[in-house]
Design a protein around this motif. Structure first.
Motif, PDB file in Angstrom:
ATOM      1  N   VAL A   1       0.848  -1.202   0.000  1.00 17.22           N
ATOM      2  CA  VAL A   1       0.000   0.000   0.000  1.00 17.22           C
ATOM      3  C   VAL A   1       0.879   1.246   0.000  1.00 17.22           C
ATOM      4  CG1 VAL A   1      -1.707   1.308   1.318  1.00 17.22           C
ATOM      5  CG2 VAL A   1      -1.927  -1.177   1.112  1.00 17.22           C
ATOM      6  N   LEU A   2       1.865   1.228   0.864  1.00 21.75           N
ATOM      7  CA  LEU A   2       2.788   2.358   0.932  1.00 21.75           C
ATOM      8  C   LEU A   2       3.536   2.521  -0.389  1.00 21.75           C
ATOM      9  CD1 LEU A   2       4.077   4.533   2.754  1.00 21.75           C
ATOM     10  CD2 LEU A   2       5.812   2.832   3.353  1.00 21.75           C
ATOM     11  N   GLY A   3       3.919   1.402  -0.992  1.00 22.88           N
ATOM     12  CA  GLY A   3       4.630   1.462  -2.263  1.00 22.88           C
ATOM     13  C   GLY A   3       3.797   2.074  -3.371  1.00 22.88           C
ATOM     14  N   GLY A   4       2.498   1.740  -3.416  1.00 24.53           N
ATOM     15  CA  GLY A   4       1.632   2.331  -4.429  1.00 24.53           C
ATOM     16  C   GLY A   4       1.541   3.839  -4.291  1.00 24.53           C
ATOM     17  N   ALA A   5       1.424   4.334  -3.046  1.00 18.26           N
ATOM     18  CA  ALA A   5       1.377   5.776  -2.820  1.00 18.26           C
ATOM     19  C   ALA A   5       2.719   6.418  -3.142  1.00 18.26           C
ATOM     20  CB  ALA A   5       0.985   6.059  -1.374  1.00 18.26           C
ATOM     21  N   ALA A   6       3.794   5.735  -2.762  1.00 19.96           N
ATOM     22  CA  ALA A   6       5.125   6.293  -3.002  1.00 19.96           C
ATOM     23  C   ALA A   6       5.425   6.390  -4.497  1.00 19.96           C
ATOM     24  CB  ALA A   6       6.186   5.431  -2.309  1.00 19.96           C
ATOM     25  N   LEU A   7       4.946   5.444  -5.294  1.00 20.16           N
ATOM     26  CA  LEU A   7       5.138   5.533  -6.741  1.00 20.16           C
ATOM     27  C   LEU A   7       4.582   6.844  -7.280  1.00 20.16           C
ATOM     28  CD1 LEU A   7       4.264   1.893  -7.904  1.00 20.16           C
ATOM     29  CD2 LEU A   7       6.497   3.010  -8.074  1.00 20.16           C
ATOM     30  N   ALA A   8       3.383   7.202  -6.813  1.00 16.45           N
ATOM     31  CA  ALA A   8       2.761   8.452  -7.270  1.00 16.45           C
ATOM     32  C   ALA A   8       3.560   9.659  -6.804  1.00 16.45           C
ATOM     33  CB  ALA A   8       1.317   8.536  -6.765  1.00 16.45           C
ATOM     34  N   MET A   9       3.955   9.661  -5.536  1.00 16.49           N
ATOM     35  CA  MET A   9       4.636  10.837  -4.983  1.00 16.49           C
ATOM     36  C   MET A   9       6.029  11.018  -5.578  1.00 16.49           C
ATOM     37  SD  MET A   9       3.541  11.065  -0.969  1.00 16.49           S
ATOM     38  CE  MET A   9       4.111   9.433  -0.518  1.00 16.49           C
ATOM     39  N   PHE A  10       6.795   9.950  -5.687  1.00 14.71           N
ATOM     40  CA  PHE A  10       8.166  10.085  -6.170  1.00 14.71           C
ATOM     41  C   PHE A  10       8.187  10.400  -7.666  1.00 14.71           C
ATOM     42  CE2 PHE A  10       9.592   7.029  -2.593  1.00 14.71           C
ATOM     43  CZ  PHE A  10       9.427   8.049  -1.677  1.00 14.71           C
ATOM     44  N   ALA A  11       7.275   9.813  -8.426  1.00 16.70           N
ATOM     45  CA  ALA A  11       7.197  10.144  -9.846  1.00 16.70           C
ATOM     46  C   ALA A  11       6.814  11.608 -10.029  1.00 16.70           C
ATOM     47  CB  ALA A  11       6.190   9.228 -10.546  1.00 16.70           C
ATOM     48  N   THR A  12       5.960  12.116  -9.141  1.00 17.53           N
ATOM     49  CA  THR A  12       5.590  13.527  -9.211  1.00 17.53           C
ATOM     50  C   THR A  12       6.795  14.419  -8.973  1.00 17.53           C
ATOM     51  OG1 THR A  12       3.351  13.033  -8.437  1.00 17.53           O
ATOM     52  CG2 THR A  12       4.093  15.308  -8.221  1.00 17.53           C
ATOM     53  N   VAL A  13       7.681  14.005  -8.064  1.00 18.58           N
ATOM     54  CA  VAL A  13       8.906  14.768  -7.832  1.00 18.58           C
ATOM     55  C   VAL A  13       9.733  14.835  -9.115  1.00 18.58           C
ATOM     56  CG1 VAL A  13      11.082  14.828  -6.558  1.00 18.58           C
ATOM     57  CG2 VAL A  13       8.972  14.212  -5.379  1.00 18.58           C
ATOM     58  N   ALA A  14       9.843  13.714  -9.816  1.00 21.73           N
ATOM     59  CA  ALA A  14      10.589  13.698 -11.078  1.00 21.73           C
ATOM     60  C   ALA A  14       9.962  14.632 -12.099  1.00 21.73           C
ATOM     61  CB  ALA A  14      10.665  12.268 -11.626  1.00 21.73           C
ATOM     62  N   VAL A  15       8.639  14.665 -12.146  1.00 17.63           N
ATOM     63  CA  VAL A  15       7.942  15.553 -13.090  1.00 17.63           C
ATOM     64  C   VAL A  15       8.234  17.016 -12.769  1.00 17.63           C
ATOM     65  CG1 VAL A  15       5.675  16.347 -13.864  1.00 17.63           C
ATOM     66  CG2 VAL A  15       6.129  13.900 -13.628  1.00 17.63           C
ATOM     67  N   VAL A  16       8.271  17.348 -11.481  1.00 18.42           N
ATOM     68  CA  VAL A  16       8.616  18.721 -11.092  1.00 18.42           C
ATOM     69  C   VAL A  16      10.015  19.068 -11.611  1.00 18.42           C
ATOM     70  CG1 VAL A  16       9.099  20.251  -9.142  1.00 18.42           C
ATOM     71  CG2 VAL A  16       7.114  18.737  -9.076  1.00 18.42           C
ATOM     72  N   GLY A  17      10.928  18.114 -11.521  1.00 19.99           N
ATOM     73  CA  GLY A  17      12.259  18.338 -12.058  1.00 19.99           C
ATOM     74  C   GLY A  17      12.249  18.560 -13.557  1.00 19.99           C
ATOM     75  N   ILE A  18      11.436  17.781 -14.259  1.00 22.55           N
ATOM     76  CA  ILE A  18      11.324  17.953 -15.716  1.00 22.55           C
ATOM     77  C   ILE A  18      10.751  19.323 -16.041  1.00 22.55           C
ATOM     78  CG2 ILE A  18      10.145  17.093 -17.782  1.00 22.55           C
ATOM     79  CD1 ILE A  18      10.302  14.283 -16.476  1.00 22.55           C
ATOM     80  N   GLN A  19       9.777  19.775 -15.263  1.00 14.46           N
ATOM     81  CA  GLN A  19       9.227  21.113 -15.468  1.00 14.46           C
ATOM     82  C   GLN A  19      10.304  22.174 -15.280  1.00 14.46           C
ATOM     83  OE1 GLN A  19       6.023  20.862 -12.551  1.00 14.46           O
ATOM     84  NE2 GLN A  19       4.497  20.848 -14.180  1.00 14.46           N
ATOM     85  N   THR A  20      11.148  21.987 -14.284  1.00 14.27           N
ATOM     86  CA  THR A  20      12.239  22.943 -14.073  1.00 14.27           C
ATOM     87  C   THR A  20      13.209  22.903 -15.246  1.00 14.27           C
ATOM     88  OG1 THR A  20      12.048  22.628 -11.675  1.00 14.27           O
ATOM     89  CG2 THR A  20      14.079  23.633 -12.499  1.00 14.27           C
ATOM     90  N   LEU A  21      13.520  21.713 -15.748  1.00 15.31           N
ATOM     91  CA  LEU A  21      14.432  21.587 -16.882  1.00 15.31           C
ATOM     92  C   LEU A  21      13.855  22.195 -18.159  1.00 15.31           C
ATOM     93  CD1 LEU A  21      15.836  17.968 -16.361  1.00 15.31           C
ATOM     94  CD2 LEU A  21      17.068  20.130 -16.086  1.00 15.31           C
TER      95      LEU A  21
END
Length: 637
Positions: free
Chosen positions: A354-374
């Protein structure tokens, strides 16, 4: 005489009624809670801590989060930015802390080395805060974007390990693990799709709650530790033992705090814009001092490095509740929760998948924020490509093959053992090497590296004739327009150069603009097919299939082009790369036949500018115009 008029406080400094403070503060806690507790959960699982240790970590984390949030929002002396900013444990530190803990043997022994590094890094952040404003130039978007993207990518394997049952007992073939992880992720996605406002902000929390309830109902989640936990408990300093100090661990954590300082700076500036309060260098220093002090307190009170939480910055924008005392109230609520070990025991019972499913969403969102910055990075400058590619490549390499750290001495294993640390250091160092050391060469404007690349400083040094010969292909028969763009030198970057061509086009006299329009070939005409209109026109029109029309298609297009020229006296100009193929060109052309001549004059200019933008992009990415330009200008071509 009437008394003096009382000046209404700024909304940031407004003290709301207690009921509103409680409701709005609790809302911040709900939006923040899942992100607040996930770091100790991930760390405990990775370095092999017991469930009892995890419960204490969660309570210590929440307790210190509350203290840190009050320090940041209320402030004292020169500490705290006094804005509605909630503090939480930074995700940036997860991977480095895991590497530090494992290098020190894992378990509580590893935790003591982590706390030693956290305390020193917090003190370092506190004392460098006044000087950090001068260091910001070393952290442009190419660095911060790379680092944030690396953080998201490097944390995804941690989420994946949880999704299959946990790193200590992975069971990737268990269909229940997959169902829990994907089910939790699906709930989060559906919440974001179906709801807005407050419900959308607590999507992760709802996903965790529902996933845990389902697992408990099916017998895959137990909360036996809740009954064994006390109702009330205070985290005492150095509960796990006296901290241990390792030079390599300290360096790694200081790097983490420098990166975190960049994130905090962005959050403070963003919050200042949201609440309409000017943010200056001293405000940044106050915010970073609060980060440093909270991080040091975290190391003493068995917690971790702290930073401003971006999730709650978004909540301030969403609710438009600007009072910093709402965040202070949220801090008080977290302190109370942190004093209740049973609450920590409940969180510790969340199943790994359960925690892993939520973490997939949160950590991938962090990567997307980085892509937006790039996306704000000028990748026409090949130096930036090298910086991002090298830092991402090394980060993924170490993340996928963590055992590679064994190839270096022990003191270097903490740096090489963390994808986030090695990737971040690479981005920082390469940015210094390419952009701050030696003679600046300027970004590449055209050509492949090592093959006659034209750099911005060379463009700025060009004479008018060479400039026109180099960039003339952006337009059809518009040397005067390109010449006017040359008069706008020097160009600060490629975006400034691109803008100069656009402004020169729209600032030209109407007669000159009409002459430029007349130079464009008919869509699908013989001049394009025979190559007489130039390779740029052929490439443009081929993108929409206009050079490969059958007889009926060509007749239909010729009819439209002829009708347009008879009505307006100029060729039909369409940026076919932005049109939906031949059908889009025909649809747009027939619609424009109904316009006035004045409107079509403006429309044609816009289409010419769009065509030039695409040609400029190709020129920057692929072309090598300097050699033929020099050949032509010297009369040898």
């Amino acid at each position: 005489m009437p008394g003096p008029v009382r000046r209404r406080p700024h909304p940031v400094d407004e003290v709301l009624p207690v009921p509103k403070l409680a409701v709005y503060g609790f809302q911040h806690v709900l939006a923040f809670y899942a992100g607040a507790v996930i770091v100790p959960i991930l760390l405990a699982g990775a370095i092999g801590l017991s469930e009892r240790d995890l419960i204490h970590l969660i309570n210590a984390d929440l307790f210190t989060c509350g203290i840190a949030s009050i320090i940041q929002s209320v402030g004292f002396w020169k500490v705290g930015v006094r804005l509605p900013l909630l503090q939480g444990v930074t995700f940036t530190a997860v991977s480095p802390m895991i590497a530090i803990g494992l290098a020190a043997g894992g378990g509580t022994q590893g935790l003591l080395v982590i706390y030693g590094a956290v305390i020193v890094a917090g003190l370092a952040t506190f004392f460098i805060a006044p000087f950090f404003g001068r260091l910001l130039r070393f952290f442009p978007p190419v660095v911060t974007g790379s680092v944030i993207t690396i953080i998201g990518i490097a944390l995804l394997p941690v989420a994946a390990a949880d999704a299959v049952g946990g790193a200590d007992n992975p069971q990737p073939g268990d269909p229940r693990n997959l169902a829990y992880a994907l089910g939790t992720l699906a709930v989060i996605v559906l919440m974001q799709r179906l709801f807005r406002g407050f419900m959308a902000t607590v999507a992760v929390l709802v996903g965790l709650v529902l996933g845990t309830l389902v697992a408990w109902f099916l017998g895959d989640a137990t909360f036996s530790a809740v009954g064994d936990s006390a109702w009330f408990g205070v985290t005492t300093p150095f509960w796990f033992g006296w901290p241990q100090f390792s030079a390599a661990a300290i360096v790694s954590m200081i790097v983490v705090m420098l990166i975190t300082a960049v994130e905090t700076t962005g959050d403070v500036v963003a919050t200042g814009e949201i609440v309409d309060k000017r943010v200056g260098r001293e405000d940044i220093s106050r915010a970073l001092r609060a980060d440093g002090l909270a991080t040091t307190i975290g190391g003493v009170l068995n917690s971790f490095p702290y930073t401003c939480f971006a999730e709650n910055v978004g909540l301030v924008r969403l609710t438009r509740v600007k009072s910093r005392y709402v965040v202070a109230t949220a801090g008080l609520i977290m302190i109370v929760i942190g004093l209740l070990p049973k609450a920590g025991a409940i969180v510790a019972g969340i199943p790994h998948p359960v925690l892993g499913g939520a973490a997939l969403a949160m950590f991938a969102t962090v990567a997307v924020v980085g892509i937006q910055t790039l996306s704000r990075v000028d990748f026409h400058d090949h130096r930036n490509v090298v910086i991002v590619a090298s830092s991402l490549g090394l980060a993924v390499f170490v993340t996928v093959e963590p055992d590679v750290a064994q190839a270096v001495p022990q003191w270097a294993q903490i740096v090489l053992g963390s994808g986030i640390t090695i990737g971040s250091l690479t981005a920082i160092v390469l940015n210094l090497v390419f952009h701050h050391l030696g003679r600046p060469r300027g970004p590449a404007v055209a050509g492949a590296p090592g093959a006659g690349t034209v750099r911005l400083e060379e463009v700025n040094a060009m004479g008018r004739a060479e400039f026109v010969a180099t960039f003339g292909p952006l337009f059809q028969g518009a040397d005067d327009v390109v010449g006017r763009a040359h008069d706008r030198r020097p160009f600060a970057d490629t975006a400034n150069l691109r803008a100069a061509f656009q402004e020169a086009l729209f600032a030209a006299p109407p007669d000159e603009q009409r002459a430029v329009m007349a130079a464009y070939p008919d869509l699908g005409g013989a001049a394009v097919l025979d190559g007489e209109a130039g390779g740029a026109s052929e490439e443009d029109q081929a993108a929409a299939g206009l050079t490969r029309l059958d007889e009926d298609g060509r007749a239909e297009l010729d009819e439209l082009v002829t009708a347009y020229r008879e009505r307006f006296g100029i060729p039909l100009i369409v940026c076919v790369r932005d049109a939906a193929g031949r059908e889009g060109v025909l649809r747009d052309g027939h619609r424009r036949l109904e316009n006035s001549a004045t409107q079509e004059h403006a429309a044609a200019l816009i289409e010419i500018a769009k065509i030039a933008n695409h040609r400029f992009g190709r020129l920057v990415a692929e072309a090598n115009p300097i050699h033929p330009a020099r050949v032509r200008s010297s009369g040898r071509g």
